[in-house]
Enzyme design. Structure first.
Site, short mmCIF file in Angstrom:
data_model
loop_
_atom_site.label_atom_id
_atom_site.label_comp_id
_atom_site.label_asym_id
_atom_site.label_seq_id
_atom_site.Cartn_x
_atom_site.Cartn_y
_atom_site.Cartn_z
N MET A 18 0.78 -1.24 0.05
CA MET A 18 -0.06 -0.04 0.25
C MET A 18 1.03 1.17 -0.05
SD MET A 18 -3.23 -0.90 2.51
CE MET A 18 -2.25 -1.75 3.80
N CYS A 101 -2.99 -1.28 -9.98
CA CYS A 101 -3.10 -0.08 -9.50
C CYS A 101 -4.20 0.50 -10.37
CB CYS A 101 -1.81 0.76 -9.20
SG CYS A 101 -2.25 2.42 -8.81
C1 LIG Z 1 -3.90 3.37 0.35
C2 LIG Z 1 -3.91 2.28 -0.30
C3 LIG Z 1 -2.46 2.08 -1.29
C4 LIG Z 1 -2.37 0.98 -2.08
N1 LIG Z 1 -1.38 0.89 -2.70
C5 LIG Z 1 -0.99 -0.26 -3.44
C6 LIG Z 1 0.37 -0.44 -4.07
O1 LIG Z 1 1.13 0.12 -3.90
N2 LIG Z 1 0.22 -1.72 -4.82
C7 LIG Z 1 -0.57 -2.62 -4.79
O2 LIG Z 1 -0.52 -3.75 -5.52
N3 LIG Z 1 -1.78 -2.35 -4.56
C8 LIG Z 1 -2.07 -1.29 -3.62
N4 LIG Z 1 -3.20 -0.87 -2.91
C9 LIG Z 1 -4.15 -2.20 -3.15
C10 LIG Z 1 -4.31 -3.05 -1.87
O3 LIG Z 1 -2.93 -3.69 -1.82
C11 LIG Z 1 -5.32 -4.06 -2.06
O4 LIG Z 1 -5.35 -4.99 -3.15
C12 LIG Z 1 -6.67 -3.60 -1.85
O5 LIG Z 1 -6.72 -2.47 -1.08
C13 LIG Z 1 -7.71 -4.59 -1.70
O6 LIG Z 1 -7.52 -5.00 -0.33
P1 LIG Z 1 -8.15 -4.81 1.04
O7 LIG Z 1 -9.76 -4.78 0.79
O8 LIG Z 1 -7.64 -5.61 1.86
O9 LIG Z 1 -7.76 -3.40 1.15
C14 LIG Z 1 -3.52 0.14 -2.14
C15 LIG Z 1 -4.66 0.27 -1.41
C16 LIG Z 1 -4.81 1.42 -0.64
C17 LIG Z 1 -6.14 1.43 0.10
#
Ligand SMILES: Cc1cc2nc3c(=O)[nH]c(=O)nc-3n(C[C@H](O)[C@H](O)[C@H](O)COP(=O)(O)O)c2cc1C
Length: 331
Positions: A18, A101
């Site tokens: 993230m 992303c």
């Molecule tokens: C603040 C934020 C930053 C993120 N940055 C990335 C990142 O740098 N690389 C990536 O593959 N996914 C990124 N994501 C996506 C997360 O890795 C993840 O796939 C997504 O939040 C869904 O999972 P969750 O429901 O558990 O949050 C980001 C998500 C959030 C909320």
């Protein structure tokens, strides 16, 4: 379950990459609470090959957090290969390619989930990076660009043919961004495809021990990855792991215990950056933390906490909350 030569116990639970969240301090904290693998924030391949200082610092990994994956993104084959080679010199356990992303500045330029519109290019990058480095290469992506183009089942097979060591699927399309509910059915379809033998890591909306268990039980994934559920709550890994391993909901610790974890995280950020930037950086965690949810008449205190500019001020407010909240719970 194995990723390259890394071996994981049953029910692995990973910290999602993230941006602006999974810096080294937060990763170490999640590791302490049982995260089985952690990921850096995504790193721009273009910035990396131009040796931009701020980007270089994101490559820093420490032995205590292993296994750790460094994640890169980009849309150019040569830049991604060169960036992967630079990453290799930082000795990560895994190099992860971001094809998921959704934000405009990335996907709009054809990188991240934008690559889902040019799957041939996505596969070319993946194959070239796999050939170029000696660490396991993994991919993290989404179901497809939009509802009518959910290509993940076919794409997963082709990615496997490129030689990747594992695939993480976030159960949303790019068009969904972060809205609606993650759809795990296609994640399950990839996992249950008899041609697939690489580990499949499921991601999307895991926010509790029960949702993690459901992901393993219903969809048969090899690991799950938690993102937003960990922000302001690195202890989620301990709760989820306990539940997955022995079926019991772990006992809740005291309010002060969790508050101390957050304070520790803030201290780490301040030490790594400086007081002002460290506090700014911690605000997302404070704002998202489940610790402060449900406290009556909390809004003014919350605002004060998010406006505090010094450690003294911030910890002063936190100590008052602890004092008041303990009184509340003892009533
Ligand atoms: C603040 C934020 C930053 C993120 N940055 C990335 C990142 O740098 N690389 C990536 O593959 N996914 C990124 N994501 C996506 C997360 O890795 C993840 O796939 C997504 O939040 C869904 O999972 P969750 O429901 O558990 O949050 C980001 C998500 C959030 C909320």
């Amino acid at each position: 379950m194995n990723i390259g030569n890394l071996t994981f116990d049953d029910y692995p639970v990973f910290l999602a990459p993230m941006e602006d969240v999974t810096d080294i301090g937060f990763r170490l904290l999640c590791k302490e609470f049982g995260a089985d693998m952690v990921y850096t924030e995504f790193i721009s391949s273009d910035a990396l090959i131009r040796h931009i200082n701020k980007t270089q610092s994101k490559l820093e990994v420490s032995d205590e957090e292993r296994p750790v994956a460094i994640q890169i993104y980009g849309k150019d084959v040569a830049a991604m290969v060169e960036a992967a080679r630079i990453c290799e010199t930082a000795h990560p356990d895994v190099i992860d390619l971001n094809f998921g992303c959704p934000v405009k500045k990335v996907a709009g330029k054809g990188a991240g989930s934008g690559m889902l519109r040019t799957p041939e290019k996505l596969l070319e990058i993946t194959a070239a990076v796999v050939r170029a480095v000696n660490v396991p290469v993994t991919v993290k992506t989404r179901l497809g660009w939009d509802h009518d183009n959910q290509i993940i089942v076919d794409l997963a097979e082709k990615l496997q043919d490129c030689g990747i060591a594992a695939l993480t699927i976030h159960g949303r399309t790019r068009a969904q961004m972060y809205t609606g509910e993650a759809d795990w059915t296609l994640i399950g379809a990839v996992k249950n495809n008899p041609h697939i033998h690489i580990p499949i890591i499921g991601n999307g909306d895991i926010t509790s021990p029960e949702t993690a268990k459901q992901a393993f039980d219903r969809y048969g994934v090899d690991a799950v990855m938690i993102g937003r559920g960990s922000i302001g709550a690195p202890w989620i890994f301990q709760e989820v792991k306990n539940y997955l391993n022995d079926g019991n909901m772990p006992e809740k610790q005291s309010f002060v215990y969790y508050l101390d974890v957050l304070k520790r995280q803030i201290c780490q950020s301040v030490k790594r950056l400086d007081e002002r930037r460290g506090i700014l950086h911690s605000r997302r965690h404070i704002a998202a933390s489940p610790l402060f949810k449900g406290i009556p008449d909390f809004k003014p205190t919350r605002v004060a906490m998010l406006r505090a500019n010094t450690m003294e001020e911030l910890f002063g407010i936190m100590n008052q909350i602890a004092h008041k909240y303990e009184k509340l719970t003892s009533n």
